[in-house]
Design a protein around this motif. Structure first.
Motif, PDB file in Angstrom:
ATOM      1  N   PRO A   1      62.199  81.572   9.613  1.00 53.53           N
ATOM      2  CA  PRO A   1      62.369  81.044  10.972  1.00 53.53           C
ATOM      3  C   PRO A   1      63.570  80.118  11.111  1.00 53.53           C
ATOM      4  O   PRO A   1      64.181  80.038  12.181  1.00 53.53           O
ATOM      5  CB  PRO A   1      61.055  80.290  11.238  1.00 53.53           C
ATOM      6  CG  PRO A   1      60.277  80.313   9.972  1.00 53.53           C
ATOM      7  CD  PRO A   1      60.862  81.320   9.057  1.00 53.53           C
ATOM      8  N   CYS A   2      63.935  79.462  10.033  1.00 55.58           N
ATOM      9  CA  CYS A   2      65.084  78.541  10.075  1.00 55.58           C
ATOM     10  C   CYS A   2      66.386  79.305  10.350  1.00 55.58           C
ATOM     11  O   CYS A   2      67.361  78.722  10.810  1.00 55.58           O
ATOM     12  CB  CYS A   2      65.183  77.793   8.762  1.00 55.58           C
ATOM     13  SG  CYS A   2      63.581  77.175   8.214  1.00 55.58           S
ATOM     14  N   ASN A   3      66.399  80.589  10.024  1.00 56.93           N
ATOM     15  CA  ASN A   3      67.608  81.396  10.196  1.00 56.93           C
ATOM     16  C   ASN A   3      67.496  82.342  11.391  1.00 56.93           C
ATOM     17  O   ASN A   3      68.311  83.258  11.544  1.00 56.93           O
ATOM     18  CB  ASN A   3      67.885  82.201   8.922  1.00 56.93           C
ATOM     19  CG  ASN A   3      68.275  81.314   7.746  1.00 56.93           C
ATOM     20  OD1 ASN A   3      68.234  80.102   7.861  1.00 56.93           O
ATOM     21  ND2 ASN A   3      68.645  81.910   6.641  1.00 56.93           N
TER      22      ASN A   3
ATOM     23  N   GLY B   1      62.639  82.630   3.182  1.00 53.88           N
ATOM     24  CA  GLY B   1      61.976  81.680   4.084  1.00 53.88           C
ATOM     25  C   GLY B   1      61.195  80.655   3.262  1.00 53.88           C
ATOM     26  O   GLY B   1      60.130  80.963   2.725  1.00 53.88           O
ATOM     27  N   GLU B   2      61.738  79.454   3.195  1.00 58.67           N
ATOM     28  CA  GLU B   2      61.180  78.426   2.313  1.00 58.67           C
ATOM     29  C   GLU B   2      59.695  78.191   2.548  1.00 58.67           C
ATOM     30  O   GLU B   2      58.924  78.004   1.597  1.00 58.67           O
ATOM     31  CB  GLU B   2      61.954  77.119   2.532  1.00 58.67           C
ATOM     32  CG  GLU B   2      61.591  75.995   1.592  1.00 58.67           C
ATOM     33  CD  GLU B   2      61.994  76.270   0.160  1.00 58.67           C
ATOM     34  OE1 GLU B   2      62.981  76.993  -0.076  1.00 58.67           O
ATOM     35  OE2 GLU B   2      61.300  75.775  -0.745  1.00 58.67           O
ATOM     36  N   THR B   3      59.293  78.177   3.825  1.00 56.78           N
ATOM     37  CA  THR B   3      57.909  77.840   4.138  1.00 56.78           C
ATOM     38  C   THR B   3      56.992  79.060   4.117  1.00 56.78           C
ATOM     39  O   THR B   3      55.784  78.933   4.338  1.00 56.78           O
ATOM     40  CB  THR B   3      57.823  77.209   5.539  1.00 56.78           C
ATOM     41  OG1 THR B   3      58.520  78.070   6.451  1.00 56.78           O
ATOM     42  CG2 THR B   3      58.447  75.828   5.564  1.00 56.78           C
ATOM     43  N   GLN B   4      57.548  80.236   3.891  1.00 59.48           N
ATOM     44  CA  GLN B   4      56.745  81.449   4.020  1.00 59.48           C
ATOM     45  C   GLN B   4      56.531  82.184   2.700  1.00 59.48           C
ATOM     46  O   GLN B   4      55.639  83.022   2.602  1.00 59.48           O
ATOM     47  CB  GLN B   4      57.404  82.411   5.023  1.00 59.48           C
ATOM     48  CG  GLN B   4      57.847  81.766   6.323  1.00 59.48           C
ATOM     49  CD  GLN B   4      56.699  81.190   7.134  1.00 59.48           C
ATOM     50  OE1 GLN B   4      55.642  81.801   7.255  1.00 59.48           O
ATOM     51  NE2 GLN B   4      56.883  79.988   7.667  1.00 59.48           N
TER      52      GLN B   4
ATOM     53  N   GLY C   1      71.158  79.161   6.031  1.00 60.04           N
ATOM     54  CA  GLY C   1      70.691  77.870   6.515  1.00 60.04           C
ATOM     55  C   GLY C   1      69.500  77.372   5.729  1.00 60.04           C
ATOM     56  O   GLY C   1      69.560  76.349   5.060  1.00 60.04           O
ATOM     57  N   CYS C   2      68.390  78.124   5.792  1.00 62.90           N
ATOM     58  CA  CYS C   2      67.182  77.671   5.112  1.00 62.90           C
ATOM     59  C   CYS C   2      67.492  77.445   3.633  1.00 62.90           C
ATOM     60  O   CYS C   2      68.358  78.111   3.048  1.00 62.90           O
ATOM     61  CB  CYS C   2      66.064  78.698   5.297  1.00 62.90           C
ATOM     62  SG  CYS C   2      64.450  78.056   4.808  1.00 62.90           S
ATOM     63  N   ASP C   3      66.744  76.525   3.045  1.00 63.46           N
ATOM     64  CA  ASP C   3      67.093  75.888   1.765  1.00 63.46           C
ATOM     65  C   ASP C   3      67.832  76.751   0.743  1.00 63.46           C
ATOM     66  O   ASP C   3      68.900  76.379   0.268  1.00 63.46           O
ATOM     67  CB  ASP C   3      65.822  75.371   1.085  1.00 63.46           C
ATOM     68  CG  ASP C   3      65.165  74.250   1.855  1.00 63.46           C
ATOM     69  OD1 ASP C   3      65.490  74.037   3.033  1.00 63.46           O
ATOM     70  OD2 ASP C   3      64.297  73.581   1.266  1.00 63.46           O
ATOM     71  N   LYS C   4      67.232  77.871   0.358  1.00 64.51           N
ATOM     72  CA  LYS C   4      67.809  78.629  -0.761  1.00 64.51           C
ATOM     73  C   LYS C   4      68.853  79.624  -0.300  1.00 64.51           C
ATOM     74  O   LYS C   4      69.557  80.213  -1.122  1.00 64.51           O
ATOM     75  CB  LYS C   4      66.710  79.389  -1.527  1.00 64.51           C
ATOM     76  CG  LYS C   4      65.554  78.530  -1.983  1.00 64.51           C
ATOM     77  CD  LYS C   4      65.990  77.373  -2.843  1.00 64.51           C
ATOM     78  CE  LYS C   4      64.842  76.464  -3.198  1.00 64.51           C
ATOM     79  NZ  LYS C   4      64.231  75.722  -2.072  1.00 64.51           N
TER      80      LYS C   4
ATOM     81  N   GLY D   1      66.322  77.055  13.945  1.00 61.64           N
ATOM     82  CA  GLY D   1      67.138  76.133  13.156  1.00 61.64           C
ATOM     83  C   GLY D   1      66.391  75.635  11.944  1.00 61.64           C
ATOM     84  O   GLY D   1      65.204  75.888  11.767  1.00 61.64           O
ATOM     85  N   VAL D   2      67.119  74.918  11.105  1.00 60.19           N
ATOM     86  CA  VAL D   2      66.543  74.437   9.842  1.00 60.19           C
ATOM     87  C   VAL D   2      65.841  73.107  10.069  1.00 60.19           C
ATOM     88  O   VAL D   2      65.977  72.482  11.136  1.00 60.19           O
ATOM     89  CB  VAL D   2      67.631  74.288   8.759  1.00 60.19           C
ATOM     90  CG1 VAL D   2      68.333  75.614   8.491  1.00 60.19           C
ATOM     91  CG2 VAL D   2      68.657  73.205   9.130  1.00 60.19           C
ATOM     92  N   CYS D   3      65.105  72.658   9.062  1.00 60.77           N
ATOM     93  CA  CYS D   3      64.426  71.353   9.113  1.00 60.77           C
ATOM     94  C   CYS D   3      65.411  70.298   9.609  1.00 60.77           C
ATOM     95  O   CYS D   3      66.554  70.232   9.141  1.00 60.77           O
ATOM     96  CB  CYS D   3      63.948  70.960   7.726  1.00 60.77           C
ATOM     97  SG  CYS D   3      62.646  72.024   7.090  1.00 60.77           S
ATOM     98  N   MET D   4      64.935  69.458  10.561  1.00 51.62           N
ATOM     99  CA  MET D   4      65.887  68.513  11.172  1.00 51.62           C
ATOM    100  C   MET D   4      65.873  67.147  10.498  1.00 51.62           C
ATOM    101  O   MET D   4      66.435  66.183  11.005  1.00 51.62           O
ATOM    102  CB  MET D   4      65.681  68.450  12.682  1.00 51.62           C
ATOM    103  CG  MET D   4      64.652  67.519  13.221  1.00 51.62           C
ATOM    104  SD  MET D   4      63.022  67.677  12.549  1.00 51.62           S
ATOM    105  CE  MET D   4      62.303  68.957  13.543  1.00 51.62           C
TER     106      MET D   4
ATOM    107  N   THR E   1      66.656  69.813   2.179  1.00 51.96           N
ATOM    108  CA  THR E   1      67.612  70.577   1.367  1.00 51.96           C
ATOM    109  C   THR E   1      68.582  71.370   2.234  1.00 51.96           C
ATOM    110  O   THR E   1      69.774  71.459   1.927  1.00 51.96           O
ATOM    111  CB  THR E   1      66.858  71.514   0.420  1.00 51.96           C
ATOM    112  OG1 THR E   1      65.977  70.712  -0.376  1.00 51.96           O
ATOM    113  CG2 THR E   1      67.809  72.266  -0.495  1.00 51.96           C
ATOM    114  N   ALA E   2      68.093  71.944   3.332  1.00 57.64           N
ATOM    115  CA  ALA E   2      68.980  72.768   4.159  1.00 57.64           C
ATOM    116  C   ALA E   2      70.116  71.928   4.740  1.00 57.64           C
ATOM    117  O   ALA E   2      71.297  72.303   4.646  1.00 57.64           O
ATOM    118  CB  ALA E   2      68.183  73.431   5.274  1.00 57.64           C
ATOM    119  N   SER E   3      69.785  70.799   5.365  1.00 55.13           N
ATOM    120  CA  SER E   3      70.844  69.975   5.956  1.00 55.13           C
ATOM    121  C   SER E   3      71.659  69.271   4.884  1.00 55.13           C
ATOM    122  O   SER E   3      72.847  68.995   5.078  1.00 55.13           O
ATOM    123  CB  SER E   3      70.250  68.964   6.942  1.00 55.13           C
ATOM    124  OG  SER E   3      69.863  69.654   8.120  1.00 55.13           O
TER     125      SER E   3
HETATM  126 FE1  FES Z   1      63.819  76.318   6.139  1.00 53.75          FE
HETATM  127 FE2  FES Z   1      63.340  73.606   5.833  1.00 53.75          FE
HETATM  128  S1  FES Z   1      61.979  75.288   5.639  1.00 53.75           S
HETATM  129  S2  FES Z   1      65.153  74.654   6.255  1.00 53.75           S
END
Ligand code: FES
Length: 571
Positions: free
Chosen positions: A54-56, A86-89, A122-125, A194-197, A201-203
């Protein structure tokens, strides 16, 4: 203009023979006319868009903006998908697949007839995985990030991705927040693509990419849904065409100084500990000799950015305060001169920068906190190194000696952490094994173990915790991470027993198990690795070939690059 005949894509599309016919003719089924194969730069747009990341989720729109810029500059854009993480998925952890994404990116770039590449992640990895793969092919490369989500909102207040999940979850365990309130915070936390605000790690990685000069200025902080991000994507499309003309390849931009600037910036923004494994892995691909010790370069640097998890604001506030250009302006006498994708020195990214909110970006001479750069801890418990993030820790716990309570693996932790009779006090040091690259596998973000419930009830909110795992960039606490060698590789961590004393001396950069050598030798003689969790497929290859955290947890056979042309045809 560079020599068209020497352009890489001409080995696919410039041939007047059967092979050229095949390459062009099948592309023409999408409606591309003859003249786009006339030798203009062909730009790959490497997209990690996915509904499962979802971040991307905004990257499809950004890809269209990049294409407009490529066309405008006289290039020919071609978008292609790669694996998305997807980091959270993803289970057991997206980190298990970072190296697989890097292989997908590397081989996609190499196999196709493109001259330069725009990485959309965008998302972390996704950002490090894409950079690792692109570095190993070494074409002109530039990044456009997803951008952060809008600030989270709950009951009229701002809430931050991840950081407030960890906080609320502890509040529920302590009885300070109702489960109903906890659940109702869910929708308000993630209000846009968007990524975690938070400065997770993403930002962090987007900020470091900007400090390394691998994207256009302001890329890190512009919100995902801000129209200016579309304009930045358009301008990036224009710039990559120029980069191809200038033959400005990845390795011509990225030298050791770019990594040093990233390490400096990471301290100033209060960035994620995950940056360590990612920068080490990217450096390994591009051929830069970066070591864990190099991260000590920033140990005396202060925290300037007041964003969660080290501070109180969020990425939207950071953007409106001036973003990375304003931070780099503060650091101008510390950052090293370095090349960038703009073809200019990194100072061009911030020479006109201003700060618009001094409560979000503090000046260097009046920082939020002093000496917050990540610390590397060596000693008999982590002979190859471990790390700690002082800016997110409790200052009094950075120097601490206490008895260990050991969890042998994540299942042991989950089954027992909330037992009323768990023999722990606020001075106990929690130790978790089996969560390193090989052990889990994939080195998940579980190093910030929950505080035992019986201690939460007593008001304890932080303890020293030690593991071979990582932790989320949005997490906080006095947490020692990335212990190397990991337990599953037979590191000293594997030998720790409940009741052993451990001494953490962050000031001296040490962490020691206070058990005598003879006893450790006897324990080592009896130690057995656990049977691997996977016996086939990618995960078994990963367990066999993954490097330890102090080497970036890349696969050993992926280190380095291969820039040789692909000469053989498919038919
Ligand atoms: Fe994707 Fe934080 S979970 S950027």
């Amino acid at each position: 203009m560079s020599d068209i005949k020497k352009r890489r894509s001409q080995n696919w599309y410039g041939k007047q023979d059967k092979d050229g016919f095949i390459h062009r003719s099948w592309m023409k089924n999408q409606g591309f006319p003859d003249h786009v194969f006339d030798g203009r730069p062909i730009i790959g747009i490497c997209n990690t868009w996915s509904e499962l990341t979802p971040c991307n989720a905004g990257l499809r729109d950004l890809a269209e903006a990049v294409k407009r810029g490529v066309w405008e500059a006289g290039g020919f854009p071609v978008e292609f998908p790669v694996m998305s993480l997807g980091e959270t998925q993803m289970k057991p952890t997206a980190m298990l697949f970072r190296n697989l994404l890097s292989m997908d990116v590397e081989e996609s770039i190499r196999a196709y007839g493109i001259d330069g590449v725009v990485l959309l992640g965008g998302c972390d990895k996704t950002t490090p995985g894409q950079l690792m793969g692109a570095a190993s092919v070494d074409l002109p490369t530039i990044v456009v990030s997803s951008g952060p989500m809008l600030n989270g909102k709950f009951k009229g207040s701002d809430i931050g991705s991840g950081t407030d999940v960890w906080k609320f979850s502890e509040d529920v365990r302590a009885g300070d927040m109702s489960l109903k309130d906890f659940m109702s915070a869910e929708s308000g936390m993630s209000r846009s693509v968007g990524v975690c605000m938070t400065m997770g790690t993403a930002s962090t990685m987007a900020s470091l990419v900007e400090a390394m000069g691998l994207c256009l200025p302001t890329n890190a902080a512009l919100p995902a849904v801000d129209a200016r991000r579309g304009a930045l994507a358009h301008l990036t499309g224009k710039r990559i065409v120029e980069m191809v003309e200038e033959d400005l390849t990845f390795s011509k931009v990225v030298k050791k100084v770019n990594f040093e600037n990233a390490i400096i910036a990471n301290a100033a923004v209060g960035g994620s500990t995950n940056a360590v494994v990612h920068l080490l892995a990217i450096a390994g691909r591009v051929g830069v000799d970066l070591t864990l010790e190099d991260f000590e370069l920033a140990k005396d640097l202060p925290l300037l950015v007041n964003c969660m998890p080290s501070g109180k604001y969020l990425m939207e506030d950071f953007c409106y305060a001036g973003g990375m250009p304003a931070v780099m302006k503060e650091l101008e006498n510390i950052l090293r001169p370095a090349h960038t994708v703009m073809g200019k020195d990194i100072s061009s990214y911030f020479e006109d920068a201003e700060c618009y909110n001094r409560d979000v970006i503090f000046p260097l001479d009046k920082p939020i906190k002093q000496k917050v750069g990540l610390r590397v801890l060596k000693g008999n418990l982590s002979p190859n190194g471990a790390i700690i993030k002082p800016s997110a820790a409790t200052p009094e716990l950075l120097q601490h000696e206490g008895e260990a309570y050991v969890f042998e693996n994540i299942e042991d932790l989950k089954a027992n952490i909330d037992r009323d009779d768990l023999p722990v006090t606020k001075d106990t040091i929690l130790v978790l094994k089996g969560c390193g690259p090989k052990g889990y596998p994939g080195m998940p973000e579980v190093g910030n173990m929950p505080i035992p419930r019986k201690l939460v009830a007593q008001g304890v909110r932080d303890m020293v915790r030690i593991s071979d795992a990582r932790m989320s960039g949005t997490a906080f606490g006095t947490v020692v991470l990335h212990v190397s060698p990991e337990a599953e590789a037979g590191g000293t961590l594997a030998l720790v027993q409940t009741g052993d004393r451990i001494k953490l001396d962050t000031a001296a950069g040490r962490m020691d198990l206070m058990v005598d050598e003879n006893e450790l030798a006897a324990r080592r003689a009896n130690w057995q690795p656990t049977p691997p969790h996977y016996e086939r497929g990618y995960a078994s290859l990963y367990i066999e070939r993954v490097l330890q955290a102090d080497k970036g947890a890349d696969l050993d056979f992926l280190v380095g690059k291969d820039t040789r042309p692909v000469t053989r045809e498919s038919h």
